[in-house]
Design a protein around this motif. Structure first.
Motif, PDB file in Angstrom:
ATOM      1  N   SER A 246      13.731  51.402  -4.317  1.00 59.97           N
ATOM      2  CA  SER A 246      14.374  52.484  -5.075  1.00 59.97           C
ATOM      3  C   SER A 246      13.514  53.446  -5.323  1.00 59.97           C
ATOM      4  N   PHE A 247      11.807  53.499  -4.913  1.00 53.73           N
ATOM      5  CA  PHE A 247      10.954  54.448  -5.472  1.00 53.73           C
ATOM      6  C   PHE A 247      10.170  55.092  -4.198  1.00 53.73           C
ATOM      7  N   LYS A 248      10.361  56.540  -4.252  1.00 54.12           N
ATOM      8  CA  LYS A 248       9.730  57.145  -3.094  1.00 54.12           C
ATOM      9  C   LYS A 248       8.562  58.268  -3.848  1.00 54.12           C
ATOM     10  N   LEU A 249       7.350  58.167  -3.552  1.00 53.23           N
ATOM     11  CA  LEU A 249       6.508  59.137  -4.109  1.00 53.23           C
ATOM     12  C   LEU A 249       6.446  60.240  -3.087  1.00 53.23           C
ATOM     13  N   VAL A 250       6.936  61.478  -3.695  1.00 51.95           N
ATOM     14  CA  VAL A 250       7.037  62.553  -2.528  1.00 51.95           C
ATOM     15  C   VAL A 250       5.792  63.381  -2.551  1.00 51.95           C
ATOM     16  N   SER A 251       4.889  63.523  -3.600  1.00 54.53           N
ATOM     17  CA  SER A 251       3.767  64.472  -3.619  1.00 54.53           C
ATOM     18  C   SER A 251       2.892  63.978  -4.801  1.00 54.53           C
ATOM     19  N   GLY A 252       1.491  64.189  -4.423  1.00 49.54           N
ATOM     20  CA  GLY A 252       0.751  63.783  -5.710  1.00 49.54           C
ATOM     21  C   GLY A 252      -0.292  62.722  -5.911  1.00 49.54           C
TER      22      GLY A 252
END
Length: 119
Positions: free
Chosen positions: A49-55
């Motif tokens: 349910s979680f996706k890191l897009v940037s950073g």
């Protein structure tokens, strides 16, 4: 089971951005030493349910006490928009600071108080 809603979240400066799917059925206000100082309101989700897009490389990590939860914060603005750790069964989970989600009216959430000081 409630429907999952997609949210975008970020730190203050926007270097750390993520997407999360959750129903926000239970939002936690913990009184432990770190949550109470940060003013977090937390929702817990699994890795799907979680996706890191940037950073990813724009964050620093803080571990304390039993060192089970990886408290991440943006190196530029200092905001902690999520953390991660393991559930009691050993699976990875994310703790989302719902105050960092876009378009969310905090006053509409049902908040459960948790006595984290006692753990």
């Amino acid at each position: 089971m409630p429907d999952l809603t997609s949210y975008k979240g970020s730190c203050h400066c926007g270097k750390v951005q993520y997407e999360v799917k959750t129903e926000l059925e239970q939002v936690i206000s913990c009184n432990c030493s770190i949550c109470s100082r940060k003013g977090h309101l937390l929702a817990f989700v699994d890795t799907s349910s979680f996706k890191l897009v940037s950073g990813e490389n724009d964050q620093s990590e803080y571990l304390f006490n039993k060192r089970h939860i990886h408290h991440l914060f943006c190196k530029a603005c200092g905001i902690s928009s999520f953390s991660y750790g393991l559930k009691p069964d050993g699976t990875k989970m994310y703790a989302i600071n719902v105050r960092c989600l876009e378009g969310l009216d905090i006053d509409q959430l049902a908040i459960t108080k948790v006595d984290g000081k006692s753990f």
